[in-house]
Motif scaffolding. Structure first.
Motif, short mmCIF file in Angstrom:
data_model
loop_
_atom_site.label_atom_id
_atom_site.label_comp_id
_atom_site.label_asym_id
_atom_site.label_seq_id
_atom_site.Cartn_x
_atom_site.Cartn_y
_atom_site.Cartn_z
N GLU A 1 48.79 33.92 40.53
CA GLU A 1 47.56 33.74 39.97
C GLU A 1 47.06 34.72 38.82
O GLU A 1 47.11 35.03 37.99
CB GLU A 1 46.75 34.62 40.88
CG GLU A 1 44.78 34.20 40.71
CD GLU A 1 44.32 35.70 41.85
OE1 GLU A 1 43.30 35.04 42.17
OE2 GLU A 1 44.68 36.32 42.45
N VAL A 2 46.58 33.30 37.99
CA VAL A 2 45.30 33.31 36.34
C VAL A 2 44.16 33.49 36.74
O VAL A 2 43.42 32.60 37.45
CB VAL A 2 45.96 32.42 35.84
CG1 VAL A 2 45.14 32.84 34.27
CG2 VAL A 2 47.08 31.77 35.14
N ARG A 3 43.17 34.90 35.81
CA ARG A 3 41.99 34.72 35.98
C ARG A 3 41.18 34.88 34.85
O ARG A 3 41.95 36.01 34.07
CB ARG A 3 41.80 36.56 36.88
CG ARG A 3 42.59 35.98 38.66
CD ARG A 3 42.21 37.30 39.40
NE ARG A 3 40.67 38.55 39.12
CZ ARG A 3 40.53 39.02 39.80
NH1 ARG A 3 41.23 39.54 39.92
NH2 ARG A 3 39.27 39.45 39.80
N SER A 4 40.35 34.52 34.93
CA SER A 4 39.44 34.95 33.71
C SER A 4 39.00 36.19 33.28
O SER A 4 38.88 36.79 34.54
CB SER A 4 38.77 33.40 33.25
OG SER A 4 37.40 33.93 33.97
N SER B 1 44.01 42.26 47.67
CA SER B 1 43.30 41.60 47.71
C SER B 1 42.24 40.56 49.28
O SER B 1 42.28 39.67 49.18
CB SER B 1 44.29 40.61 47.46
OG SER B 1 45.43 40.88 48.43
N LYS C 1 48.34 46.18 45.99
CA LYS C 1 47.38 44.92 45.52
C LYS C 1 47.25 44.13 46.16
O LYS C 1 46.17 43.48 46.71
CB LYS C 1 48.33 44.72 44.65
CG LYS C 1 48.00 45.28 43.32
CD LYS C 1 49.15 45.08 42.21
CE LYS C 1 48.66 46.07 40.90
NZ LYS C 1 49.57 45.31 39.44
N GLU D 1 35.74 37.05 35.35
CA GLU D 1 35.55 36.57 36.29
C GLU D 1 36.85 38.51 36.20
O GLU D 1 35.25 39.40 37.42
CB GLU D 1 36.71 35.78 36.90
CG GLU D 1 36.89 36.57 38.36
CD GLU D 1 38.21 35.07 39.35
OE1 GLU D 1 38.02 36.01 40.31
OE2 GLU D 1 38.62 34.97 38.17
N VAL D 2 37.19 38.91 36.28
CA VAL D 2 37.76 40.46 35.85
C VAL D 2 36.35 41.39 35.41
O VAL D 2 36.38 42.40 35.93
CB VAL D 2 38.51 40.43 35.04
CG1 VAL D 2 39.35 42.14 35.07
CG2 VAL D 2 40.17 39.74 35.78
N THR D 3 35.65 41.21 34.29
CA THR D 3 34.46 41.83 34.17
C THR D 3 34.07 41.62 35.07
O THR D 3 32.98 42.86 35.01
CB THR D 3 33.69 40.95 32.52
OG1 THR D 3 34.92 41.36 31.75
CG2 THR D 3 33.05 41.90 31.98
N ASP D 4 32.98 40.58 35.32
CA ASP D 4 32.41 40.69 36.68
C ASP D 4 32.47 41.49 37.93
O ASP D 4 31.84 42.62 38.34
CB ASP D 4 31.98 39.33 36.90
CG ASP D 4 31.10 38.33 36.23
OD1 ASP D 4 30.47 38.86 35.29
OD2 ASP D 4 30.89 37.58 36.74
N GLU D 5 33.94 41.58 38.47
CA GLU D 5 34.13 42.15 39.21
C GLU D 5 34.38 43.88 38.83
O GLU D 5 34.02 45.15 39.60
CB GLU D 5 35.70 42.16 39.33
CG GLU D 5 36.97 43.02 40.58
CD GLU D 5 37.96 42.58 40.75
OE1 GLU D 5 38.75 43.35 41.05
OE2 GLU D 5 38.61 41.60 40.22
#
Length: 334
Positions: A13-16, A215, A211, A19-23
């Motif tokens: 999986e690739v995440r921007s 998820s 992990k 997206e991670v900052t919002d999380e």
């Protein structure tokens, strides 16, 4: 070559970063409003050092020499963490490969009624547990029967441990799991598999399991016990009045793997059991005390906590000391 690569394993999986900052921002906000909390432990010092206690999706490793109180500490944690976090929905899945579950419950009773295991088991010649003390034992039973603790007495392999965690998680979809293990060296391996390889596989797979649970929106944390290498008991280190008798990363069996995968690594030291009258370069007292060396705290600093030793009744308490003593890269923490 592109065609050959397309037939390989599924892509990861690739995440921007957006997206991670919002999380992360959401996590920060949930923490500050108390929507997400760490599991508070019985020890104020532990909570102050470690993000309020045991944060979900983390691995906490406790190391120590034989007789340093590792099992007693874990047993106390399992009991009191349930009552200290009444608003959290979670179960404790306790893998006990060293002792029988019955003996662990006996230690809980010992702490509850402030009697030694020898006392409650009428282990002294000519002395039996009194009716009054037995009544206290019976009263404690009702408390312990309500705790959400489940024991696994049979030693297993890494895969068997993981399968047990997954199967246990199906009991309830809305409850977290605090998995505990006593201890790493008793995990079974395949034929000719050396202990260090088993340990590396264990912590890698536990991290992967955590992990996976995260998820799918499930809470899982692990507290595992491990041994120290024997060289810490060498006479030159025990006799050294300086910090040579302080535990280091290399003293933990499988230290590299445990340090890499663990979020907290704590070593409990009981210097009085090694006939040490003072401990460390500042000559701290040993009788009646334990010293908890936080060698790794992912979201904190490495410190030494001075604790009150009540292992005779299977408990450890915070030592109320306002003095902070700088010691190399460590300090006694409040």
């Amino acid at each position: 070559m592109e065609k050959d690569l397309s037939r390989s394993e599924s892509p990861l999986e690739v995440r921007s970063i957006a997206e991670v900052t919002d999380e992360e921002i959401k996590y920060i906000d949930d923490r500050r409003h108390g929507r997400i909390k760490s599991l508070a432990t019985p020890w104020k010092k532990y909570n102050n050092v470690c993000m309020g206690g045991i944060e979900w999706h983390t691995i906490h490793t406790f190391g120590g020499m034989s007789g340093s109180g590792k099992t007693a500490i874990l047993n106390q944690l399992e009991t009191e963490i349930c009552t200290l976090n009444p608003d959290e929905k979670f179960d404790i899945l306790s893998f006990n490969f060293e002792m029988l579950a019955r003996n662990l419950v006996g230690r809980k009773i010992s702490k509850e009624v402030s009697l030694t295991m020898q006392d409650i088991h009428s282990g002294k010649e000519g002395v039996t547990l009194s009716d009054a003390d037995y009544a206290k034992v019976i009263a404690s039973r009702e408390k312990f029967k309500t705790l959400p603790i489940y024991y696994v007495d049979t030693a297993g392999t890494v895969n068997e441990i993981l399968r047990t965690i997954v199967e246990f998680s199906r009991r309830s979809s809305d409850r977290g799991i605090l998995m505990t293990l006593d201890h790493t060296l008793l995990v079974n391996g395949a034929a000719n598999e050396v202990e260090r390889v088993i340990l590396v596989n264990l912590v890698k797979e536990l991290k992967r399991c955590i992990k996976h649970f995260k998820s799918i929106g499930r809470n899982l944390s692990c507290v595992i016990l491990t041994q120290l290498n024997r060289n810490i008991e060498e006479s030159d280190r025990m006799a050294e009045p300086g910090s040579q008798n302080f535990p280091k990363k290399k003293d933990i069996f499988g230290g590299d793997a445990l340090f890499q995968m663990s979020d907290v690594v704590l070593v409990t030291m009981n210097p009085f059991q090694n006939q040490m009258e003072v401990y460390g370069p500042h000559k701290w007292p040993t009788q009646g005390f334990l010293y908890w060396h936080f060698l790794k705290v992912r979201e904190g600093e490495s410190v030494i906590a001075k604790m009150t030793n009540k292992l005779a009744i299977n408990t450890v308490e915070d030592y109320e000391d306002t003095q902070q003593v700088l010691n190399l890269n460590h300090k006694i923490t409040k």
